[in-house]
Design an enzyme around this catalytic site. Structure first.
Site, PDB file in Angstrom:
ATOM      1  N   ASP A 204       0.828  -1.201   0.000  1.00  0.00           N
ATOM      2  CA  ASP A 204       0.000   0.000   0.000  1.00  0.00           C
ATOM      3  C   ASP A 204       0.865   1.255   0.000  1.00  0.00           C
ATOM      4  O   ASP A 204       1.836   1.349   0.755  1.00  0.00           O
ATOM      5  CB  ASP A 204      -0.885  -0.032   1.259  1.00  0.00           C
ATOM      6  N   GLU A 255      14.503 -15.084   1.148  1.00  0.00           N
ATOM      7  CA  GLU A 255      14.852 -16.070   2.189  1.00  0.00           C
ATOM      8  C   GLU A 255      13.921 -17.281   2.144  1.00  0.00           C
ATOM      9  O   GLU A 255      14.217 -18.318   2.721  1.00  0.00           O
ATOM     10  CB  GLU A 255      14.682 -15.454   3.594  1.00  0.00           C
TER      11      GLU A 255
END
Ligand code: NOJ
Ligand code: CA
Length: 545
Positions: A204, A255
């Site tokens: 956002d 990751e």
């Protein structure tokens, strides 16, 4: 898609505005149980992923874009356990899940803001937000002239005399992204949800996190010149330093196993500025609002398509195309107006002239075929596949968007594109809530939506829903569609015609004259029946060549 390109380069992502999608428990508000119950529908529609608007714990001052706890689901919507079930079930249907992340601001009820209020001026707790003394005698004037996107000043004064910044509602205080704790906290929140299986995040206000350190007044805007295609050094929008944050986020995503993906809500003034968000070490994709804001005009559309593909291609990112979302007037209602004014980033679209619903619907059908044939990914906003128009006659008394109050009742806000989805039956709530619901839908649905329900449109080959279903199926099956490139074909000024290899041509007629189809072996799909080999005005077709 065949090949090894990551899924998000070609994905069709369906936007679930959770409050308005499906209500599982009958309180009139959509929820996670509702989404879970509609997964078979989404599977049959043929989308690759869901972007779900904020579902976190929130006082709902801006329907979830005011987050009080990023690691909890709001009880209106469900629980973290239910979110995990949804993720697992969606994955079982081959559908990925992309929640919304809201990093620019928190709710004023977030523990950090509450601590900042309690700790008072000069405290380290206040440094996580943007607190300042006021200007003028007694500091009674705001620290600068910034304005809230929802109307009014971007500053609110506290009883202790200090002001705090909110680029949106006062219940949405802006975070200070220069603060290492803010950075660390969001990386931790991303890991929390990645570990629960989400496939990415929509970010956002991705272009708003960094503010000019001196918080200067807004620059004067050159008289008579739109901002489009001309980047001004702005004190809080689209500052270069924001990219460093996303480089760190990219490392967090990397990751985790699988292809996780970010999509930025970044309102940038030029395609070059937008492309900066999606460089190889940054975010994966960004919404293409230039496409959404373009008029139904062949020259404008072609320019937007060319600029987007060139700029995004230069940094190796795929384009993503979007026609509607929960912040803008639905495109059936935009395209159904003949004199649509040019519309620029960070400004609200204002409708002009009376609505011709039949025209808007015909153009929306053509626009869908155009969008789904373009290289890259696409977004479908819930209800767009039903051809829903904007609800423009909601009574004042039911309006809930904070924009309505903040603008002093001059801007009716975004509720008209957020009306709950009609699923079945002849009368409201049209299957949005269960039969024994205890409350009506949170916004009233029009009395004439019976023909627009999923049930009414299913199996009707002329319906918008079946057009989307077929288009998505063909798109999945056809090796030319999704990620890739396009070649424009010679055509008159009012016609957009392009080829995608192998063997696919899309033609869109935006002129007032019928256009003879180019040579082809088969009509793969057309928005309207093609008669005598002529493509009518405001119609589109997919051809095998
Ligand atoms: C953009 C969101 O799409 C909109 O709905 C929200 O009000 C603002 N950001 C503030 O978070
Ligand atoms: Ca509910």
């Amino acid at each position: 898609m065949p090949g090894t390109a990551p899924w998000w380069r070609s994905a069709v992502i369906y936007q679930v505005y959770i409050r308005s999608f499906a209500d599982g428990n009958g309180d009139g508000i959509g929820d996670i149980a509702g989404i879970r119950s509609r997964l078979p529908y989404l599977k049959s529609l043929g989308v690759d992923a869901l972007w779900i608007n904020p579902w976190y714990k929130s006082p709902m001052a801006d329907h979830g874009y005011d987050v009080a706890d990023y690691r909890a689901i709001d009880p209106l919507f469900g629980t973290v356990a239910e979110a995990e079930q949804l993720i697992e079930e969606a994955h079982g249907h081959g559908i990925r899940i992309i929640p919304d992340m809201v990093p620019n601001h928190t709710s004023d009820r977030h523990a950090w803001f509450q601590a900042a209020l309690a700790a008072g001026p000069g405290s380290p707790e206040r440094e996580r937000y943007v607190f300042r003394p006021g200007r003028g005698p007694d500091g009674a004037l705001p620290p600068n002239d910034w304005v809230s996107s929802f109307g009014g000043p971007a500053w609110t004064r506290l009883p202790d005399g200090e002001w705090y910044l909110h680029l949106f509602a006062p219940q949405q205080p802006d975070l200070n992204w220069q603060h290492p704790e803010v950075r660390a906290e969001f990386e931790s929140v991303l890991r929390f949800w990645f570990a629960r299986g989400v496939d990415g995040f929509r970010i956002d206000v991705a272009h708003g996190l960094i503010k000019h350190p001196e918080l200067p007044d807004l620059p004067p805007r050159p008289a008579g010149v739109g901002r489009r295609r001309q980047h001004l050094d702005h004190p809080h929008w689209d500052r270069d330093e924001v990219h460093e944050i996303y480089r760190a986020w990219r490392k967090v995503a990397d990751e985790f196993p699988g292809d996780r993906c970010f999509v930025a809500e970044a309102w940038a003034d030029t395609p070059e500025r937008l492309a900066a968000y999606v460089r190889a070490d940054g975010l994966h994709t960004a919404f293409n609002f230039d496409f959404l804001m373009s008029r139904w005009d062949p020259k404008d559309l072609r320019a937007v398509i060319d600029d987007s593909l060139a700029m995004l291609g230069a940094v190796g990112a795929p384009a993503t195309w979007v026609l509607s979302n929960h912040d803008v007037m639905r495109h059936v209602s935009r395209y159904g107006r003949s004199a649509a004014r040019r519309w620029v980033a960070n400004e609200r679209y204002e409708p002009e002239g009376p609505l011709d619903l039949e025209l808007g619907t015909r153009r929306a059908r053509a626009a869908a075929l155009l969008m789904l044939a373009l290289p890259g990914g696409a977004y479908v906003y819930q209800g767009e596949e039903l051809g829903l128009p904007e609800v423009e006659d909601l009574p004042d008394s039911v309006l809930q968007d904070p924009v309505w109050e903040r603008s002093g009742h001059t801007d009716r806000g975004r509720d008209g594109c957020r009306v709950p989805i009609p699923w079945s039956g002849r009368t409201a709530p049209y299957g949005f809530s269960p039969e024994d619901a205890s409350a009506a839908p949170w916004l009233p649905q029009p009395a004439d939506w019976a023909a627009r329900t999923v049930e009414a449109q299913s199996g009707d080959p002329t319906s918008m829903l079946e057009l989307y279903r077929t288009a998505l199926r063909r798109r999945r099956e056809h090796p030319a569609l999704g990620d890739g490139t396009l070649t424009w074909l010679d055509a008159p000024a009012g016609v957009l015609a392009f080829r995608r290899d192998p063997g696919f041509v899309c033609v869109v007629n935006l002129s007032a004259e019928p256009y003879p189809l180019p040579a082809h072996t088969e009509i793969l799909l057309s928005g309207e029946p093609v008669e005598d080999g002529l493509l009518g005005p405001d119609q589109a077709v997919w051809l095998a060549v």
